[in-house]
Design a protein around this motif. Sequence first.
Motif, PDB file in Angstrom:
ATOM      1  N   SER A  68       4.930  -4.814   2.815  1.00  0.00           N
ATOM      2  CA  SER A  68       4.605  -3.484   3.326  1.00  0.00           C
ATOM      3  C   SER A  68       4.785  -2.427   2.237  1.00  0.00           C
ATOM      4  O   SER A  68       3.952  -1.520   2.077  1.00  0.00           O
ATOM      5  N   ALA A  69       5.844  -2.546   1.463  1.00  0.00           N
ATOM      6  CA  ALA A  69       6.090  -1.577   0.384  1.00  0.00           C
ATOM      7  C   ALA A  69       5.004  -1.652  -0.677  1.00  0.00           C
ATOM      8  O   ALA A  69       4.591  -0.626  -1.235  1.00  0.00           O
ATOM      9  N   LEU A  70       4.518  -2.858  -0.968  1.00  0.00           N
ATOM     10  CA  LEU A  70       3.452  -3.007  -1.951  1.00  0.00           C
ATOM     11  C   LEU A  70       2.150  -2.382  -1.458  1.00  0.00           C
ATOM     12  O   LEU A  70       1.359  -1.868  -2.252  1.00  0.00           O
ATOM     13  N   MET A  71       1.939  -2.425  -0.150  1.00  0.00           N
ATOM     14  CA  MET A  71       0.752  -1.775   0.398  1.00  0.00           C
ATOM     15  C   MET A  71       0.875  -0.260   0.275  1.00  0.00           C
ATOM     16  O   MET A  71      -0.083   0.432  -0.080  1.00  0.00           O
ATOM     17  N   GLU A  72       2.063   0.253   0.555  1.00  0.00           N
ATOM     18  CA  GLU A  72       2.261   1.704   0.457  1.00  0.00           C
ATOM     19  C   GLU A  72       2.134   2.192  -0.984  1.00  0.00           C
ATOM     20  O   GLU A  72       1.626   3.294  -1.226  1.00  0.00           O
ATOM     21  N   SER A  73       2.570   1.381  -1.927  1.00  0.00           N
ATOM     22  CA  SER A  73       2.476   1.781  -3.334  1.00  0.00           C
ATOM     23  C   SER A  73       1.113   1.448  -3.944  1.00  0.00           C
ATOM     24  O   SER A  73       0.884   1.672  -5.126  1.00  0.00           O
ATOM     25  N   ARG A  74       0.229   0.888  -3.137  1.00  0.00           N
ATOM     26  CA  ARG A  74      -1.148   0.577  -3.527  1.00  0.00           C
ATOM     27  C   ARG A  74      -1.230  -0.531  -4.576  1.00  0.00           C
ATOM     28  O   ARG A  74      -2.208  -0.617  -5.321  1.00  0.00           O
ATOM     29  N   GLU A  75      -0.228  -1.377  -4.613  1.00  0.00           N
ATOM     30  CA  GLU A  75      -0.289  -2.541  -5.487  1.00  0.00           C
ATOM     31  C   GLU A  75      -1.051  -3.682  -4.837  1.00  0.00           C
ATOM     32  O   GLU A  75      -1.521  -4.591  -5.522  1.00  0.00           O
ATOM     33  N   VAL A  76      -1.144  -3.671  -3.516  1.00  0.00           N
ATOM     34  CA  VAL A  76      -2.024  -4.577  -2.781  1.00  0.00           C
ATOM     35  C   VAL A  76      -2.801  -3.745  -1.763  1.00  0.00           C
ATOM     36  O   VAL A  76      -2.331  -2.685  -1.332  1.00  0.00           O
ATOM     37  N   VAL A  77      -3.990  -4.238  -1.394  1.00  0.00           N
ATOM     38  CA  VAL A  77      -4.857  -3.489  -0.485  1.00  0.00           C
ATOM     39  C   VAL A  77      -5.561  -4.449   0.468  1.00  0.00           C
ATOM     40  O   VAL A  77      -5.668  -5.647   0.206  1.00  0.00           O
ATOM     41  N   ARG A  78      -6.061  -3.865   1.557  1.00  0.00           N
ATOM     42  CA  ARG A  78      -6.874  -4.606   2.531  1.00  0.00           C
ATOM     43  C   ARG A  78      -8.345  -4.252   2.286  1.00  0.00           C
ATOM     44  O   ARG A  78      -8.716  -3.080   2.373  1.00  0.00           O
ATOM     45  N   ILE A  79      -9.162  -5.268   1.998  1.00  0.00           N
ATOM     46  CA  ILE A  79     -10.558  -5.019   1.643  1.00  0.00           C
ATOM     47  C   ILE A  79     -11.406  -6.229   2.030  1.00  0.00           C
ATOM     48  O   ILE A  79     -10.933  -7.367   1.999  1.00  0.00           O
TER      49      ILE A  79
END
Length: 373
Positions: A68-79
């Motif tokens: 979740s933290a990686l998603m918030e920091s934009r290191e991982v994304v949903r695409i």
Amino acid sequence: MAAKTNSPVLSSRALNRATLERQLLLNRSTMPVTEAVGHLIGLQAQNTKPPYYQLHARLGGFRPARLSALMESREVVRIVTLRSTIHTHTADDALTLRPLVQAAREGELKIFRAGLAGVDLDRLAEISKELVEESPRTMKELRETLLGHWPDADPQALAVAARCRLPLVQVTPRGLWGRSGQVALTTAEHWLGRPSEPVPAPDETVLRYLAAFGPASVKDMQVWAGLTRLREAFERLRPRLLTFRDENGAELFDLPDAPRPDPDTPAPPRFLPEFDNVLLGHADRSRVIPPVYKGRNGKGNQTYGSLLVDGFLAAVWRLDTSGDTAAVTVQPLGRLSRAEREEITGEALGMLSVMTDATAYDVRFATFVDFGE
């Protein structure tokens, strides 16, 4: 294409153990979450929770807050990438894999051509890009704006065209653990602050696929990626690869230094979410799903959690939470020994302690009945 007759034959168990090892399912890995997401070439994320459960099954000490933290920091994304399905990717992969499959995504628009008659798709992409980069937009907002430009077009087709023409990511809080949010979209470049890469040759992705899913056939990778005509890339790479045959004679490719464990290597039980990577990574899924159980872990888009026992699909499962209690219901597809049930129970309790906030846990075994009935 049939393999050369002198290629070694790999049994279903040999393929199973090799695939589980590379999928981090034989032994939980200590690699960081971002590295694991990259190694697996993304996590199938049609629903929001499965990526978290995929990582719990694969990483020691995993906690949902880390992804979740990686998603918030934009290191991982949903695409949307492979197979026209939403995946959780590293930022780097979002900017390289999407260009690789872009032509296939645009090819989907043939299905909607009647609803897009008279629509200038280049202009549609420009308008959509300006709109979502001004502020993340929902599909409804995209439809309404585009309909203003092409009132005679099919609204749904217009929104699908925007999704196919542009690399749109789902912005947070969508996908965060323990939080909810509607789907709002912007471009990957805008969200990540850097441009996409030029369309790459598929060769590097072939090597990465074999590292995560091999040994595998050309058809296996084509089904996994939702692409065609990958034979040429495999042939270019053939001098660098080993070749095998499966028990049906299909040619399989592999990296020379990739792990291929002994077929008798123990494989502990693993609770996998719906649409787990390992269940969708091959055209021939018998290396994980015994032919007798084909189709038993779901119907159409309704797929249940899958439980691997001795490396193969052996049961389906679901999670129920009520008050302070979390319960896993396991429905075996065949007979389970007492020792297997004990192992399953231990694995289930470990999952519940990490993946729920409950203070009491229960593991139930029930006769297999379609959960939809």
